[in-house]
Enzyme design. Sequence first.
Site, PDB file in Angstrom:
ATOM      1  CB  ALA A 247      -3.783  26.530   0.499  1.00  0.00           C
ATOM      2  CB  ALA A 248      -7.723  22.806   2.773  1.00  0.00           C
ATOM      3  N   GLY A 249      -7.986  22.487  -0.236  1.00  0.00           N
ATOM      4  CA  GLY A 249      -8.541  22.037  -1.308  1.00  0.00           C
ATOM      5  C   GLY A 249      -7.114  22.636  -2.257  1.00  0.00           C
ATOM      6  CG  ASP A 250      -5.298  25.760  -4.265  1.00  0.00           C
ATOM      7  OD1 ASP A 250      -6.255  25.133  -5.216  1.00  0.00           O
ATOM      8  OD2 ASP A 250      -5.623  26.680  -3.892  1.00  0.00           O
TER       9      ASP A 250
END
Length: 301
Positions: A247-250
């Site tokens: 979820a880093a990108g989200d």
Amino acid sequence: MAEFLCFGSLNIDTTYRVAHFVRPGETLAASEVQTFCGGKGLNQSIALAKAGAKVYHAGRIGTDGVFLLEALEAANVDTQFVTVSPHEKTGHAVIQNTPDGENCILLFGGANRCVTKAQIDRVLDRFASGDMLVLQNEINEIPYLIRAAKKRGLRVAFTPAPMNEEVPRYPLEETDYILLNETEAAALADAGCGNEPDADKLAAGLCEKYPEVRFVLTLGAAGALYLHRGARIFQPAFPVKAVDTTAAGDTFAGFFLQSVAAGEETRRALETAAKAAAICVTRSGAASAVPTREELEQMRF
Ligand code: ADP
């Protein structure tokens, strides 16, 4: 104030702890099972809401996924545009985790793949010029969504994940923002970078192919690059001890888009997004690892 409509996937993720991946013909006992709320759509809606945005989630689930609505609502996401269909199964993933940290995932799109044009029109009619539609690639009808939203004057942000062969055929030149990582960029830019994607080559390839689109190319621990026409802004990642990059990108997407919509200048929006993503990678989990804006403001980097 602009409102966000995140039209995206809602998933039930079930993880099983196993000694090794199940083999053909084998019956394998799992030592532990856990259920999580998942889907890139759910993650991005929660990230937007935690960043401080007014966000409506639209999508589809079956009656087995009603607890996902509770998770969205607990994060202040409005769920009035989620269709609960008694005839469909909620999208779900069966994930095997081994002791050496590897996983394999069986994904069933379910209700996420049953979006209809009539549902899209009904939902979009409630939004106005200046609002922002946020999309990922886990539901059907993405090309229709992009075109219908642009016709109504909405801004469109798209994350081409998971990448597949259909994405380059989408009307991406009509989108305003595309947020993607290096693997996705390599596939989209046809950059032919071999095994070592080179951020400069990827950037040039993307801008040549889609000259009007604003790109946010995330580079993991190496940071992120914003691209629009000739302009480039590099945002380094904040140094932290990463434990789980899920979820880093989200998180980056949610905080960046909320900041931009709130009128922050691009440079500052990138910095905010990088701080939020850095906090996210220090925690395990997906949506639960996304920090709130208050947490971000209290954090010293
Ligand atoms: P995705 O999860 O979509 O593959 P990335 O891995 O590129 O996306 O990560 C998105 C952003 O998260 C990066 O641009 C960076 O700001 C932040 N990030 C990722 N990994 C780390 C890390 N190890 N340390 C600090 N920040 C990180």
